[in-house]
Design an enzyme around this catalytic site. Structure first.
Site, PDB file in Angstrom:
ATOM      1  N   GLY A 123       0.799  -1.234   0.000  1.00 39.54           N
ATOM      2  CA  GLY A 123       0.000   0.000   0.000  1.00 39.54           C
ATOM      3  C   GLY A 123       0.825   1.275   0.000  1.00 39.54           C
ATOM      4  O   GLY A 123       0.266   2.373  -0.044  1.00 39.54           O
ATOM      5  N   ASP A 249      -5.869  -1.395 -17.335  1.00 40.99           N
ATOM      6  CA  ASP A 249      -6.185  -0.739 -16.058  1.00 40.99           C
ATOM      7  C   ASP A 249      -5.440   0.603 -15.932  1.00 40.99           C
ATOM      8  O   ASP A 249      -5.700   1.357 -14.993  1.00 40.99           O
ATOM      9  CB  ASP A 249      -5.834  -1.636 -14.866  1.00 40.99           C
TER      10      ASP A 249
HETATM   11  P1  AMP Z   1       0.402  -0.165 -11.406  1.00 41.87           P
HETATM   12  O1  AMP Z   1       1.524  -1.011 -11.922  1.00 41.87           O
HETATM   13  O2  AMP Z   1       0.858   0.984 -10.568  1.00 41.87           O
HETATM   14  O3  AMP Z   1      -0.529   0.248 -12.481  1.00 41.87           O
HETATM   15  O4  AMP Z   1      -0.412  -1.100 -10.400  1.00 41.87           O
HETATM   16  C1  AMP Z   1      -1.065  -2.284 -10.794  1.00 41.87           C
HETATM   17  C2  AMP Z   1      -1.918  -2.773  -9.650  1.00 41.87           C
HETATM   18  O5  AMP Z   1      -1.107  -3.104  -8.525  1.00 41.87           O
HETATM   19  C3  AMP Z   1      -2.929  -1.755  -9.131  1.00 41.87           C
HETATM   20  O6  AMP Z   1      -4.074  -2.464  -8.740  1.00 41.87           O
HETATM   21  C4  AMP Z   1      -2.215  -1.142  -7.960  1.00 41.87           C
HETATM   22  O7  AMP Z   1      -3.115  -0.591  -7.034  1.00 41.87           O
HETATM   23  C5  AMP Z   1      -1.484  -2.344  -7.388  1.00 41.87           C
HETATM   24  N1  AMP Z   1      -0.267  -1.941  -6.651  1.00 41.87           N
HETATM   25  C6  AMP Z   1       0.882  -1.451  -7.155  1.00 41.87           C
HETATM   26  N2  AMP Z   1       1.770  -1.212  -6.178  1.00 41.87           N
HETATM   27  C7  AMP Z   1       1.181  -1.561  -5.010  1.00 41.87           C
HETATM   28  C8  AMP Z   1       1.570  -1.552  -3.640  1.00 41.87           C
HETATM   29  N3  AMP Z   1       2.772  -1.135  -3.259  1.00 41.87           N
HETATM   30  N4  AMP Z   1       0.683  -1.971  -2.737  1.00 41.87           N
HETATM   31  C9  AMP Z   1      -0.536  -2.407  -3.092  1.00 41.87           C
HETATM   32  N5  AMP Z   1      -0.965  -2.456  -4.352  1.00 41.87           N
HETATM   33  C10 AMP Z   1      -0.127  -2.036  -5.316  1.00 41.87           C
HETATM   34 MG    MG Z   2      -2.123   1.260 -12.541  1.00 35.93          MG
END
Ligand code: AMP
Ligand code: MG
Length: 490
Positions: A123, A249
């Site tokens: 998070g 996404d």
């Molecule tokens: P992203 O690569 O930033 O587009 O994230 C892809 C998915 O992973 C999304 O659902 C984010 O909310 C989740 N996510 C990325 N980093 C974290 C983290 N450190 N803690 C929890 N969820 C994460």
């Molecule tokens: Mg994302």
């Protein structure tokens, strides 16, 4: 003062199928890193208020005023082509929707702690990724490309484990929408078609209200997203922006650049450049972005299929390439200083890309230097600044192309000074090179100061004008440091 802002938390009213109410996790000992004055202006809030103790507490998750309705939004998405059935805000929260003089903006707190969608994540967001997102928003806005913005970054004493231990931070993201292609995919693939329709109606009301309640509104939504996405990706290609993770996404339904991860700007020109270290097969390479945009729109159309007319949807998707090409050609014509399109331009532009690639020319500097090219002195006006003095054979090759280009440009009979000024207003001097972003990060990590970050933010906000005090950002880094790929971990 910030408590008196006017919020309209309409997404919250959709109910618990769409998002989960979660309070942010506070940062330990929050300290302000930076505030973007242009984003303050966009929102009509004073920078002093953001910098105040109250502001820092609000934008670090330490204080939740009653006007906020913190939500973790649910979504799914195709990641690198494979479907992930549940993603959602795993480390960010929609704090609320702020009504401003320039419309409604989501305030989203990145790094706000765990949510029901965090899966294995902690998070947290690390300061490094917040700095990168902050700078990217400023750079894209400076270039006139639709984007989310960053209001501010706050860092905390919490330590976060990535490849190394890093400081935790929050970034307050400002965007006109956080609805993603994957938001619709979630409801389609879980067969919640009532909620799918509810979300689609919500998007129509918010972004194309002229279609609200009308027959054909969902096809209008698909068409709108198709058009905005085509224009956005054309703009990315024209400035040499590489997103890095075009998963569904991370695609905004209104065609704004969203979710800055391992992005990059083209330096030494290489059309197959992959900016994301984890993208082994180059699915999201620079030259794949236009077709991936269409792939993603097909995924969106599939998700909307229970609501839309198929023939009309097909027609929208078929119009994507034409819309993208038109926008791209218009942007390239401006970069090249052409007033109108002429037969033979495509051949000239293709030959230009061959030169750029063969000679490994810097994409940003090339166009800026091209504005200065003089037919009677190509060597010192154009060739040498790009190639140095020792490349005679390469210089001749480039000079032959430039001579042809100048002949074409003269057809329009516009005075040189006017052409140069026009081209300079479309070709930036400064580019957000990963090397510069890394310098800002290194200073923040090693010294706890932000002077590089602040200076870089100033030039990126106004990249077409010379900033004599920031000449270090005008030239590319040594070639081994150019076009570096960046990892996803953030
Ligand atoms: P992203 O690569 O930033 O587009 O994230 C892809 C998915 O992973 C999304 O659902 C984010 O909310 C989740 N996510 C990325 N980093 C974290 C983290 N450190 N803690 C929890 N969820 C994460
Ligand atoms: Mg994302």
């Amino acid at each position: 003062m910030l408590e008196h802002l006017n919020f309209d938390n309409s997404f919250d009213k959709l109910g618990s199928d769409f998002a989960t109410r979660v309070n942010p996790r506070p940062l330990v000992n929050p300290k302000l890193v930076c505030v973007d004055s242009n984003t303050c202006e966009l929102l009509g809030i004073s920078k002093d208020n953001v910098c105040s103790e109250n502001g820092v507490n609000m934008f670090s998750g330490n204080k939740v005023p009653p006007q906020f309705a913190p939500l973790a939004m649910v979504y799914a998405g195709h990641q690198f082509g494979g479907y992930s059935s549940q993603l959602g805000d795993g480390r960010g929260l929609l704090l609320g929707e702020l009504n401003t003089h320039s419309g409604k903006y989501d305030l989203h707190l990145k790094g706000a702690g765990k949510t029901p969608y965090s899966r294995f994540g902690d998070g947290y967001a690390v300061l490094r990724s917040c700095i990168r997102e902050y700078l990217a928003g400023i750079a894209m806005r400076g270039l006139g490309i639709p984007t989310s913005h960053a209001l501010c970054i706050v860092r905390g004493d919490n330590a976060v484990t990535r490849e190394t231990i890093e400081p935790a931070a929050t970034l307050t993201r400002v965007a006109r929408s956080h609805i993603r292609f994957g938001s619709f995919e979630y409801f389609y693939y879980t067969q919640q078609h009532t909620q799918l329709e509810q979300l689609a109606d919500y998007a129509v009301e918010q972004y194309i209200p002229e279609y609200a309640g009308k027959d054909g509104r969902f096809n209008a939504l698909l068409h709108y997203t198709t058009e905005q996405t085509a224009k956005l990706i054309a703009a990315w290609q024209a400035v040499g922006f590489c997103h890095g993770v075009m998963n569904t996404d991370n695609m905004s339904i209104i065609g704004e650049t969203l979710d800055y991860g391992p992005y990059g700007f083209m330096e030494a020109y290489n059309p197959t450049h992959i900016c994301n270290h984890s993208d082994t097969y180059g699915r999201y390479a620079y030259d794949q972005q236009p077709s991936i945009g269409l792939w993603n729109l097909n995924a969106l159309a599939a998700a909307l299929s229970p609501l839309i007319n198929r023939d009309q949807a097909r027609a929208s998707l078929e119009s994507y390439e034409g819309m993208l090409t038109k926008e791209y050609n218009s942007r390239m014509a401006k970069k090249l200083g052409f007033l109108f399109a002429k037969q033979g331009d495509a051949k000239l532009i293709n030959a230009m890309f061959i030169q750029l690639e063969q000679l490994q020319l810097d994409y940003t500097l090339f166009f800026r230097q091209l504005a200065l090219a003089k037919a009677d002195d190509l060597q010192s006006s154009f060739i040498q600044p790009l190639l140095g003095c020792n490349n005679i054979a390469k210089g001749e090759q480039l000079a032959a192309w430039a001579a042809e280009y100048l002949t074409r440009r003269q057809v329009e009979d516009v005075p040189q000074a006017t052409i140069t000024a026009d081209m300079n207003s479309h070709n930036p001097i400064y580019c957000l090179r990963n090397y510069f972003a890394q310098q800002a990060i290194d200073e923040a990590y090693q010294q706890g100061t932000y002077s590089t970050l602040e200076k870089l933010a100033v030039v990126l906000a106004d990249p077409f004008t010379s900033h004599p005090n920031a000449s270090e950002f005008e030239t590319p880094p040594p070639s081994k440091l150019a076009n570096i790929a960046v990892s996803c971990s953030s």
